[in-house]
Write a protein that holds these residues in place. Structure first.
Motif, short mmCIF file in Angstrom:
data_model
loop_
_atom_site.label_atom_id
_atom_site.label_comp_id
_atom_site.label_asym_id
_atom_site.label_seq_id
_atom_site.Cartn_x
_atom_site.Cartn_y
_atom_site.Cartn_z
N THR A 158 48.97 34.05 36.30
CA THR A 158 49.83 34.33 35.14
C THR A 158 49.39 35.59 34.41
O THR A 158 49.97 35.94 33.39
CB THR A 158 49.80 33.14 34.16
N GLY A 159 48.35 36.26 34.93
CA GLY A 159 47.87 37.47 34.29
C GLY A 159 48.72 38.68 34.64
O GLY A 159 49.78 38.58 35.27
N LYS A 160 48.26 39.84 34.24
CA LYS A 160 48.98 41.08 34.49
C LYS A 160 49.12 41.30 35.98
O LYS A 160 48.18 41.14 36.74
CB LYS A 160 48.23 42.25 33.85
N ASP A 161 50.34 41.66 36.42
CA ASP A 161 50.65 41.91 37.83
C ASP A 161 50.35 40.68 38.69
O ASP A 161 50.04 40.80 39.88
CB ASP A 161 49.84 43.10 38.36
N GLY A 162 50.45 39.49 38.11
CA GLY A 162 50.26 38.27 38.87
C GLY A 162 48.81 37.93 39.16
O GLY A 162 48.53 37.08 40.02
N ARG A 163 47.87 38.58 38.47
CA ARG A 163 46.46 38.30 38.73
C ARG A 163 46.05 36.93 38.18
O ARG A 163 46.61 36.44 37.21
CB ARG A 163 45.58 39.38 38.08
N LEU A 164 45.05 36.35 38.84
CA LEU A 164 44.53 35.07 38.39
C LEU A 164 43.71 35.25 37.12
O LEU A 164 42.97 36.22 36.98
CB LEU A 164 43.63 34.45 39.47
N THR A 165 43.83 34.30 36.21
CA THR A 165 42.98 34.25 35.03
C THR A 165 42.11 33.01 35.11
O THR A 165 42.37 32.11 35.92
CB THR A 165 43.82 34.20 33.73
N LYS A 166 41.09 32.98 34.27
CA LYS A 166 40.22 31.81 34.26
C LYS A 166 41.00 30.56 33.89
O LYS A 166 40.75 29.46 34.42
CB LYS A 166 39.08 32.03 33.26
N GLU A 167 41.98 30.71 32.99
CA GLU A 167 42.79 29.56 32.58
C GLU A 167 43.61 29.02 33.75
O GLU A 167 43.82 27.81 33.88
CB GLU A 167 43.73 29.96 31.42
N ASP A 168 44.10 29.90 34.63
CA ASP A 168 44.84 29.46 35.82
C ASP A 168 43.95 28.58 36.70
O ASP A 168 44.38 27.54 37.21
CB ASP A 168 45.32 30.67 36.64
#
Length: 413
Positions: free
Chosen positions: A143-153
């Motif tokens: 859900t991060g910028k450009d579809g990047r994974l975040t820790k919350e994901d």
């Protein structure tokens, strides 16, 4: 043609680091300035960017090795030569007798999915979460910028995995019989943890440490927060917390008692006419103390924004050496973990540290009546070589009075 990847400049007085993690495998496509390795220094984790675009080549050092600034740690090759190198390496790799040798490798194509596993660019915090919770990053939608994974994901995926129904009893493997065997595990201390241990022990051995205590009625601050928290958040885009009150109250104390804001250098005492407060925050690899500078000249909102920014950077593992350097005074909030009382250790070369603790309702006497108040114990540890007991008690009393009567913060009392 291979390009050497060297250890970058790590900051003032830092000459070496430890290879903490390789973020790219040999044969992985690499973009310009994309992180390929994580280094652990005495204070922070530092990412090593790719100097050119191409394909990850061979490692020159292994994880856990100590390297100096300027040392070659890996190579990056162009796609064509990298494909040839991988094929040669695979031909030379000994194969088990019961396995069929794999087909020759083909030069990898550029990654098109930034959050898929393989050619991924995951931040150190995300990688740690993936390893800790045992989830497959390629199966998680970022859900991060450009579809990047975040820790919350990752945390959400781990929670969903935990909530899945357990397999039926009939299919479950029989539980192993307890043998009574006792196990031990040895894990090498990270470079950051070694530095923390060395500095804290050094502080105990060198400084004449003493701690003075007081308790503080948090009623006025709590009421102020409740009254203005919505307006504050709407105007400044940040929550109004307790730390800004204590930071500003500390400024009053440090201005009135300069020794608490000073340090010893050789046979001299160095006094500061500014207040740079180190705020102790918990990071994945240990406690770190980024510095909020010129707190005496900042507004409440600016203090809160700086602390929130450092807290997020600590979680993401992106604090820099510049964020950690300096500091004339430290505030450590053990109350967020439930601590009732503690004796914090100073952060050399500083001479004092303020310890905050949890707030709890306690009976206290007010105007001859026993009433219930939200109380917090405050602790001020100090170096008795430079700070007298009278000065330490006075400084802590100023902080207590400013918190119990926040109007003092406005009229500088």
């Amino acid at each position: 043609m291979a390009v050497e990847v060297k250890v970058p400049t790590l900051g003032e007085s830092v000459t070496e680091a430890t290879i903490g993690e390789w973020l790219k495998k040999p044969g992985d496509p690499v973009k310009l300035d994309e992180p390929i390795a994580s280094l652990e220094t005495d204070k922070v984790a530092v990412e090593v960017p790719a100097p050119v675009a191409g394909v990850m080549g061979a490692y020159k050092v292994e994880v856990g090795a100590t390297v100096e600034v300027g040392a070659v740690i890996a190579t990056i090759e162009d796609a064509q030569s990298a494909g040839e190198t991988v094929q040669v390496a695979e031909r030379e790799q000994p194969q088990p007798a019961d396995q069929v040798p794999p087909a020759p490798a083909v030069a990898p194509a550029p990654a098109t999915d930034d959050h898929a596993d393989g050619g991924t660019t995951l931040s150190p915090a995300v990688r740690r979460a993936v390893l800790e919770h045992g989830v497959d990053p390629s199966a998680i939608k970022g859900t991060g910028k450009d579809g990047r994974l975040t820790k919350e994901d990752v945390l959400a995926a781990a929670k969903a995995k935990k909530d899945e129904p357990a397999p039926s009893v009939s299919q479950a493997a029989p539980a192993p019989t307890a043998t009574g065997e006792r196990r031990e595990e040895r894990v090498k201390m990270t470079r950051l943890r070694q530095t923390i241990a060395r500095r804290l022990k050094g502080a105990q051995e060198e400084a004449a440490l003493l701690t003075t205590f007081n308790d503080c009625d948090m009623t006025a601050v709590i009421e102020a927060r409740e009254a203005y928290k919505d307006l504050f958040a709407k105007k400044h885009g940040i929550k109004l917390g307790f730390m800004s009150f204590f930071a500003k109250a500390s400024c009053l104390a440090l201005k009135d008692v300069p020794a608490v804001n000073a340090k010893i250098e050789g046979d001299e005492i160095v006094y500061h006419d500014y207040v740079d407060i180190s705020v102790a925050v918990s990071a994945p690899n240990g406690l770190v103390v980024p510095v909020v500078r010129n707190v005496d000249a900042l507004s409440f909102a600016e203090v809160e924004q700086a602390i929130a920014s450092y807290g997020q950077k600590a979680k993401d593992g992106t604090l820099t050496m510049a964020d950690m350097s300096g500091g004339t005074f430290t505030i450590s909030n053990g109350g967020v973990f439930g601590s009732l009382m503690s004796t914090p250790i100073i952060n050399p070369p500083q001479s004092a540290v303020l310890g905050l603790h949890r707030i709890e309702d306690r009976p206290v006497a007010r105007n001859g009546q026993v009433v219930i108040r939200p109380m917090m114990y405050l602790a001020l540890s100090y170096d008795h070589r430079i700070i007298d007991g009278r000065e330490a008690v006075t400084a802590l009393k100023i902080i207590k009075e400013a918190i119990e009567d926040p109007m003092r913060l406005l009229i500088d009392l």
